[in-house]
Design a protein around this motif. Sequence first.
Motif, PDB file in Angstrom:
ATOM      1  N   VAL A  25      -1.567   2.908  -0.934  1.00 57.28           N
ATOM      2  CA  VAL A  25      -0.945   2.777  -2.425  1.00 57.28           C
ATOM      3  C   VAL A  25       0.553   2.109  -2.242  1.00 57.28           C
ATOM      4  O   VAL A  25       0.757   0.998  -3.217  1.00 57.28           O
ATOM      5  CB  VAL A  25      -0.942   3.849  -3.026  1.00 57.28           C
ATOM      6  CG1 VAL A  25      -0.441   3.725  -4.521  1.00 57.28           C
ATOM      7  CG2 VAL A  25      -2.304   4.592  -3.131  1.00 57.28           C
ATOM      8  N   ARG A  26       1.360   2.483  -1.230  1.00 58.71           N
ATOM      9  CA  ARG A  26       2.778   1.927  -1.243  1.00 58.71           C
ATOM     10  C   ARG A  26       2.571   0.362  -0.899  1.00 58.71           C
ATOM     11  O   ARG A  26       3.342  -0.240  -1.527  1.00 58.71           O
ATOM     12  CB  ARG A  26       3.552   2.675  -0.163  1.00 58.71           C
ATOM     13  CG  ARG A  26       3.890   4.016  -0.819  1.00 58.71           C
ATOM     14  CD  ARG A  26       4.684   4.962   0.324  1.00 58.71           C
ATOM     15  NE  ARG A  26       3.646   4.983   1.550  1.00 58.71           N
ATOM     16  CZ  ARG A  26       4.507   5.019   2.922  1.00 58.71           C
ATOM     17  NH1 ARG A  26       5.810   5.494   2.925  1.00 58.71           N
ATOM     18  NH2 ARG A  26       3.758   4.987   3.855  1.00 58.71           N
TER      19      ARG A  26
ATOM     20  N   LYS B 225     -10.268  -0.854  -1.659  1.00 64.87           N
ATOM     21  CA  LYS B 225      -9.841  -1.080  -3.255  1.00 64.87           C
ATOM     22  C   LYS B 225      -8.483  -1.456  -3.353  1.00 64.87           C
ATOM     23  O   LYS B 225      -8.398  -2.483  -4.088  1.00 64.87           O
ATOM     24  CB  LYS B 225      -9.903   0.364  -4.025  1.00 64.87           C
ATOM     25  CG  LYS B 225      -9.487   0.388  -5.372  1.00 64.87           C
ATOM     26  CD  LYS B 225      -9.713   1.629  -6.119  1.00 64.87           C
ATOM     27  CE  LYS B 225      -9.152   1.681  -7.364  1.00 64.87           C
ATOM     28  NZ  LYS B 225      -9.347   3.046  -8.083  1.00 64.87           N
ATOM     29  N   GLU B 226      -7.465  -1.076  -2.848  1.00 63.10           N
ATOM     30  CA  GLU B 226      -6.242  -1.487  -2.698  1.00 63.10           C
ATOM     31  C   GLU B 226      -6.035  -3.006  -2.495  1.00 63.10           C
ATOM     32  O   GLU B 226      -5.273  -3.708  -3.137  1.00 63.10           O
ATOM     33  CB  GLU B 226      -5.112  -0.626  -2.014  1.00 63.10           C
ATOM     34  CG  GLU B 226      -4.984   0.656  -2.444  1.00 63.10           C
ATOM     35  CD  GLU B 226      -6.262   1.863  -2.039  1.00 63.10           C
ATOM     36  OE1 GLU B 226      -6.233   2.929  -2.615  1.00 63.10           O
ATOM     37  OE2 GLU B 226      -6.969   1.274  -1.236  1.00 63.10           O
ATOM     38  N   ALA B 227      -6.538  -3.378  -1.293  1.00 63.54           N
ATOM     39  CA  ALA B 227      -6.552  -4.764  -0.928  1.00 63.54           C
ATOM     40  C   ALA B 227      -7.100  -5.695  -2.063  1.00 63.54           C
ATOM     41  O   ALA B 227      -6.668  -6.756  -2.243  1.00 63.54           O
ATOM     42  CB  ALA B 227      -7.249  -5.196   0.260  1.00 63.54           C
ATOM     43  N   HIS B 228      -8.342  -5.117  -2.771  1.00 64.32           N
ATOM     44  CA  HIS B 228      -8.935  -5.899  -3.582  1.00 64.32           C
ATOM     45  C   HIS B 228      -8.114  -6.220  -4.786  1.00 64.32           C
ATOM     46  O   HIS B 228      -8.034  -7.141  -5.381  1.00 64.32           O
ATOM     47  CB  HIS B 228     -10.343  -5.194  -4.372  1.00 64.32           C
ATOM     48  CG  HIS B 228     -11.172  -5.028  -3.083  1.00 64.32           C
ATOM     49  ND1 HIS B 228     -12.357  -4.297  -3.205  1.00 64.32           N
ATOM     50  CD2 HIS B 228     -11.538  -5.596  -1.961  1.00 64.32           C
ATOM     51  CE1 HIS B 228     -13.204  -4.359  -2.248  1.00 64.32           C
ATOM     52  NE2 HIS B 228     -12.449  -5.369  -1.391  1.00 64.32           N
ATOM     53  N   GLN B 229      -7.480  -5.153  -5.260  1.00 65.49           N
ATOM     54  CA  GLN B 229      -6.287  -5.401  -6.245  1.00 65.49           C
ATOM     55  C   GLN B 229      -5.282  -6.333  -6.015  1.00 65.49           C
ATOM     56  O   GLN B 229      -5.005  -7.095  -6.941  1.00 65.49           O
ATOM     57  CB  GLN B 229      -5.517  -3.764  -6.633  1.00 65.49           C
ATOM     58  CG  GLN B 229      -6.551  -2.844  -7.121  1.00 65.49           C
ATOM     59  CD  GLN B 229      -6.149  -1.312  -7.148  1.00 65.49           C
ATOM     60  OE1 GLN B 229      -5.088  -0.983  -6.472  1.00 65.49           O
ATOM     61  NE2 GLN B 229      -6.536  -0.802  -8.157  1.00 65.49           N
ATOM     62  N   VAL B 230      -4.649  -6.355  -4.712  1.00 61.65           N
ATOM     63  CA  VAL B 230      -3.695  -7.490  -4.479  1.00 61.65           C
ATOM     64  C   VAL B 230      -4.323  -8.654  -4.642  1.00 61.65           C
ATOM     65  O   VAL B 230      -3.732  -9.673  -4.861  1.00 61.65           O
ATOM     66  CB  VAL B 230      -3.030  -7.029  -3.013  1.00 61.65           C
ATOM     67  CG1 VAL B 230      -2.236  -8.384  -2.512  1.00 61.65           C
ATOM     68  CG2 VAL B 230      -2.393  -5.722  -3.145  1.00 61.65           C
ATOM     69  N   LEU B 231      -5.725  -8.599  -4.016  1.00 62.95           N
ATOM     70  CA  LEU B 231      -6.212 -10.025  -3.907  1.00 62.95           C
ATOM     71  C   LEU B 231      -6.388 -10.623  -5.311  1.00 62.95           C
ATOM     72  O   LEU B 231      -6.270 -11.795  -5.385  1.00 62.95           O
ATOM     73  CB  LEU B 231      -7.543  -9.906  -3.119  1.00 62.95           C
ATOM     74  CG  LEU B 231      -8.333 -10.968  -2.725  1.00 62.95           C
ATOM     75  CD1 LEU B 231      -7.493 -12.111  -1.756  1.00 62.95           C
ATOM     76  CD2 LEU B 231      -9.551 -10.657  -2.007  1.00 62.95           C
ATOM     77  N   LYS B 232      -7.071  -9.650  -6.086  1.00 66.64           N
ATOM     78  CA  LYS B 232      -7.223 -10.170  -7.567  1.00 66.64           C
ATOM     79  C   LYS B 232      -5.891 -10.774  -8.005  1.00 66.64           C
ATOM     80  O   LYS B 232      -5.971 -11.746  -8.928  1.00 66.64           O
ATOM     81  CB  LYS B 232      -7.825  -9.068  -8.295  1.00 66.64           C
ATOM     82  CG  LYS B 232      -7.985  -9.259  -9.672  1.00 66.64           C
ATOM     83  CD  LYS B 232      -8.389  -8.085 -10.645  1.00 66.64           C
ATOM     84  CE  LYS B 232      -8.598  -8.604 -11.762  1.00 66.64           C
ATOM     85  NZ  LYS B 232      -9.161  -7.312 -12.806  1.00 66.64           N
TER      86      LYS B 232
END
Length: 106
Positions: free
Chosen positions: A2-3, A38-45
């Motif tokens: 998350v960080r 999920k966290e990588a998907h949020q950054v990719l989005k």
Amino acid sequence: DVRFRDLCLAAIKEGADAAMPDATGAAALLYLASINVKEAHQVLKACILQDVDLTEGHLLGGKGVVDVALEAGNVWAVRAFLSRGASPLVAPAKGEGCCSLIEFAA
């Protein structure tokens, strides 16, 4: 982590370019395509919504963003890239693009 996600999202908000190559010549976009969490998907989005030109051949070892996501089994990223105009026809150095991977998997 998350960080890490929060640091990346803050950098994008401040204008960081995910398509800009690093010292190895690869863009962060390619690394993100290979991470299926999920966290990588949020950054990719956030990167995709930044209007990164996905039609360009951002290459890592001769592979484009769709190739990298397919090889990583990152279906979410493949769908996201294709829906935003990424070309599945970016040809890697060896002449086998993601269309070959899709045919092989079918």
